[in-house]
Design a protein around this motif. Structure first.
Motif, PDB file in Angstrom:
ATOM      1  N   PHE A 194       0.205   2.564  -8.431  1.00  8.86           N
ATOM      2  CA  PHE A 194       1.168   3.383  -8.339  1.00  8.86           C
ATOM      3  C   PHE A 194       0.345   4.873  -8.369  1.00  8.86           C
ATOM      4  N   ALA A 195       1.063   5.765  -7.632  1.00  8.26           N
ATOM      5  CA  ALA A 195       0.736   7.106  -7.933  1.00  8.26           C
ATOM      6  C   ALA A 195       0.601   7.683  -9.132  1.00  8.26           C
ATOM      7  N   GLY A 196      -0.378   8.316  -9.542  1.00  8.01           N
ATOM      8  CA  GLY A 196      -0.565   8.812 -10.956  1.00  8.01           C
ATOM      9  C   GLY A 196      -1.135   7.743 -12.166  1.00  8.01           C
ATOM     10  N   GLU A 197      -1.546   6.712 -11.478  1.00  9.68           N
ATOM     11  CA  GLU A 197      -2.112   5.520 -12.535  1.00  9.68           C
ATOM     12  C   GLU A 197      -3.620   5.255 -12.109  1.00  9.68           C
ATOM     13  N   ALA A 253       0.781  -1.040   0.001  1.00  9.04           N
ATOM     14  CA  ALA A 253       0.062  -0.014  -0.082  1.00  9.04           C
ATOM     15  C   ALA A 253       0.798   1.207   0.014  1.00  9.04           C
ATOM     16  N   GLN A 254       2.138   1.341   0.486  1.00 10.78           N
ATOM     17  CA  GLN A 254       2.988   2.428   0.713  1.00 10.78           C
ATOM     18  C   GLN A 254       3.599   2.759  -0.735  1.00 10.78           C
ATOM     19  N   LEU A 255       3.345   1.901  -1.899  1.00 13.80           N
ATOM     20  CA  LEU A 255       3.826   2.344  -3.177  1.00 13.80           C
ATOM     21  C   LEU A 255       2.731   3.028  -3.984  1.00 13.80           C
ATOM     22  N   THR A 256       1.438   3.280  -3.294  1.00  9.65           N
ATOM     23  CA  THR A 256       0.677   4.176  -3.906  1.00  9.65           C
ATOM     24  C   THR A 256       0.910   5.624  -3.725  1.00  9.65           C
ATOM     25  N   THR A 257       1.991   5.930  -3.097  1.00 12.99           N
ATOM     26  CA  THR A 257       2.437   7.429  -2.884  1.00 12.99           C
ATOM     27  C   THR A 257       3.476   7.588  -3.841  1.00 12.99           C
ATOM     28  N   VAL A 258       3.980   6.543  -4.724  1.00 11.50           N
ATOM     29  CA  VAL A 258       5.140   7.033  -5.613  1.00 11.50           C
ATOM     30  C   VAL A 258       4.692   6.487  -6.874  1.00 11.50           C
ATOM     31  N   THR A 259       5.280   7.014  -8.062  1.00 15.15           N
ATOM     32  CA  THR A 259       5.182   6.566  -9.294  1.00 15.15           C
ATOM     33  C   THR A 259       5.934   5.205  -9.660  1.00 15.15           C
TER      34      THR A 259
END
Length: 71
Positions: free
Chosen positions: A68-71, A33-39
């Motif tokens: 991922f962030a932005g997707e 879930a932490q990977l949702t804050t980075v691209t």
């Protein structure tokens, strides 16, 4: 990282590969879930993370309704 016996160091899919999982942990990420804050590009820039790992992580995120962030 937990000190409890039997508790995994991370919850990343094993298909991402040991180098990629190690790179993510070294960068401070231990939960998918932490990977949702980075691209995806930011994760790909980590030494040890390649296109295959990004694909595996993207699929694992999608299975949890995440991205991922932005997707």
């Amino acid at each position: 990282m937990s000190d409890e016996p039997g508790t995994p160091a991370d919850d990343f899919p094993h298909g991402a590969g040991h180098p990629a999982r190690g790179a993510l942990r070294a960068a401070g990420y231990t939960r998918l879930a932490q990977l949702t804050t980075v691209t995806a590009a930011e994760v790909l820039a980590l030494h040890g993370v390649g296109p295959k790992a990004i694909g595996v992580l993207r699929e694992a995120l999608a299975a949890e309704g995440l991205a991922f962030a932005g997707e």
